[in-house]
Design an enzyme around this catalytic site. Structure first.
Site, PDB file in Angstrom:
ATOM      1  N   ASP A  54       0.867  -1.180   0.000  1.00  0.00           N
ATOM      2  CA  ASP A  54       0.000   0.000   0.000  1.00  0.00           C
ATOM      3  C   ASP A  54       0.903   1.228   0.000  1.00  0.00           C
ATOM      4  O   ASP A  54       2.132   1.111  -0.183  1.00  0.00           O
ATOM      5  CB  ASP A  54      -1.010  -0.036   1.172  1.00  0.00           C
ATOM      6  CG  ASP A  54      -0.372   0.254   2.525  1.00  0.00           C
ATOM      7  OD1 ASP A  54       0.872   0.370   2.603  1.00  0.00           O
ATOM      8  OD2 ASP A  54      -1.115   0.374   3.514  1.00  0.00           O
ATOM      9  N   CYS A  83       3.215  -3.010   3.851  1.00  0.00           N
ATOM     10  CA  CYS A  83       2.386  -1.845   4.181  1.00  0.00           C
ATOM     11  C   CYS A  83       3.172  -1.026   5.203  1.00  0.00           C
ATOM     12  O   CYS A  83       4.393  -1.201   5.323  1.00  0.00           O
ATOM     13  CB  CYS A  83       0.988  -2.253   4.666  1.00  0.00           C
ATOM     14  SG  CYS A  83       0.912  -3.129   6.244  1.00  0.00           S
ATOM     15  N   THR A 106       3.161  -0.996   8.543  1.00  0.00           N
ATOM     16  CA  THR A 106       3.676  -1.849   9.623  1.00  0.00           C
ATOM     17  C   THR A 106       3.936  -3.283   9.174  1.00  0.00           C
ATOM     18  O   THR A 106       4.635  -4.024   9.862  1.00  0.00           O
ATOM     19  CB  THR A 106       2.651  -1.932  10.763  1.00  0.00           C
ATOM     20  OG1 THR A 106       1.439  -2.475  10.219  1.00  0.00           O
ATOM     21  CG2 THR A 106       2.381  -0.558  11.364  1.00  0.00           C
ATOM     22  N   HIS A 131      10.526 -23.744   9.061  1.00  0.00           N
ATOM     23  CA  HIS A 131       9.532 -24.377   9.938  1.00  0.00           C
ATOM     24  C   HIS A 131       8.103 -24.252   9.425  1.00  0.00           C
ATOM     25  O   HIS A 131       7.307 -25.168   9.608  1.00  0.00           O
ATOM     26  CB  HIS A 131       9.576 -23.745  11.339  1.00  0.00           C
ATOM     27  CG  HIS A 131      10.838 -24.041  12.090  1.00  0.00           C
ATOM     28  ND1 HIS A 131      10.906 -24.022  13.473  1.00  0.00           N
ATOM     29  CD2 HIS A 131      12.076 -24.366  11.672  1.00  0.00           C
ATOM     30  CE1 HIS A 131      12.142 -24.305  13.859  1.00  0.00           C
ATOM     31  NE2 HIS A 131      12.879 -24.517  12.788  1.00  0.00           N
ATOM     32  N   HIS A 190       7.231 -30.528  11.126  1.00  0.00           N
ATOM     33  CA  HIS A 190       6.786 -29.243  10.570  1.00  0.00           C
ATOM     34  C   HIS A 190       5.674 -29.457   9.541  1.00  0.00           C
ATOM     35  O   HIS A 190       4.729 -28.659   9.472  1.00  0.00           O
ATOM     36  CB  HIS A 190       7.973 -28.493   9.956  1.00  0.00           C
ATOM     37  CG  HIS A 190       8.986 -28.078  10.982  1.00  0.00           C
ATOM     38  ND1 HIS A 190       8.628 -27.432  12.133  1.00  0.00           N
ATOM     39  CD2 HIS A 190      10.335 -28.251  11.044  1.00  0.00           C
ATOM     40  CE1 HIS A 190       9.715 -27.197  12.862  1.00  0.00           C
ATOM     41  NE2 HIS A 190      10.766 -27.693  12.222  1.00  0.00           N
TER      42      HIS A 190
HETATM   43  C1  RB5 Z   1      -1.757   2.967   6.382  1.00  0.00           C
HETATM   44  O1  RB5 Z   1      -1.744   4.218   6.965  1.00  0.00           O
HETATM   45  C2  RB5 Z   1      -1.423   1.890   7.398  1.00  0.00           C
HETATM   46  O2  RB5 Z   1      -2.497   1.729   8.277  1.00  0.00           O
HETATM   47  C3  RB5 Z   1      -1.080   0.599   6.704  1.00  0.00           C
HETATM   48  O3  RB5 Z   1      -0.007   0.817   5.840  1.00  0.00           O
HETATM   49  C4  RB5 Z   1      -0.653  -0.544   7.597  1.00  0.00           C
HETATM   50  O4  RB5 Z   1       0.345  -0.153   8.485  1.00  0.00           O
HETATM   51  C5  RB5 Z   1      -1.745  -1.277   8.257  1.00  0.00           C
HETATM   52  O5  RB5 Z   1      -1.528  -2.263   8.981  1.00  0.00           O
END
Ligand code: RB5
Length: 143
Positions: free
Chosen positions: A8, A65, A67, A98, A134
């Protein structure tokens, strides 16, 4: 080895670094978007990449993304996907050995490009152990 890529807006810049690594190493890939930093919804790209892996259009997926959390949660809703959120090389190696993880997820706002590329390299170059315990545990996830 063919890799399906997705991100994203929070992962777009780090994805460019991953693309650079893949090109330098002659690794085939398909980029399922997004293609700029305009705000988008990460589940869209998680599903595109997850479906490409399940449909065997790609051997592995990489999703980024902000995080790595949302995009990995979304990918793991697709049957047959084992998406692993990794921000260190030990985890990237262990999840291949694993868990036979088929998607690597990372956070573009968490990890720098140097480490991220090493994580990608570890993930793509580690084969599943094929150990009976596994295999059993993975099959229990699928049930
Ligand atoms: C976008 O702002 C953010 O929420 C997305 O990139 C991600 O971190 C969501 O888990």
């Amino acid at each position: 080895m063919k890799v399906a890529l997705g991100c994203d807006h929070g992962g777009f810049e780090l994805k460019q670094e991953v693309i650079k690594y893949l090109k330098e190493n002659n690794i085939e890939f398909e980029d399922y978007g997004c293609y700029n930093t305009d705000s988008v919804d990460y589940p869209v790209y998680a599903k595109l990449v997850a479906n490409a892996v399940v449909e065997k259009k790609a051997d592995r997926g990489i999703l980024i993304c902000g995080t790595g959390i949302g995009i990995s949660i979304a990918a793991n809703k697709v049957k047959g996907i084992r998406a692993a959120l990794c921000h260190d090389c030990f985890s990237a190696e262990a999840t291949r050995l694993h868990n036979d993880a088929n998607i690597l997820a990372m956070g573009g706002r968490v990890v720098g490009p140097g480490l991220a590329v090493k994580i990608v390299d570890t993930f793509l170059n580690t084969e599943f152990s094929n150990d009976e315990r596994h295999i059993r545990r993975i099959s229990m996830i699928e049930e």
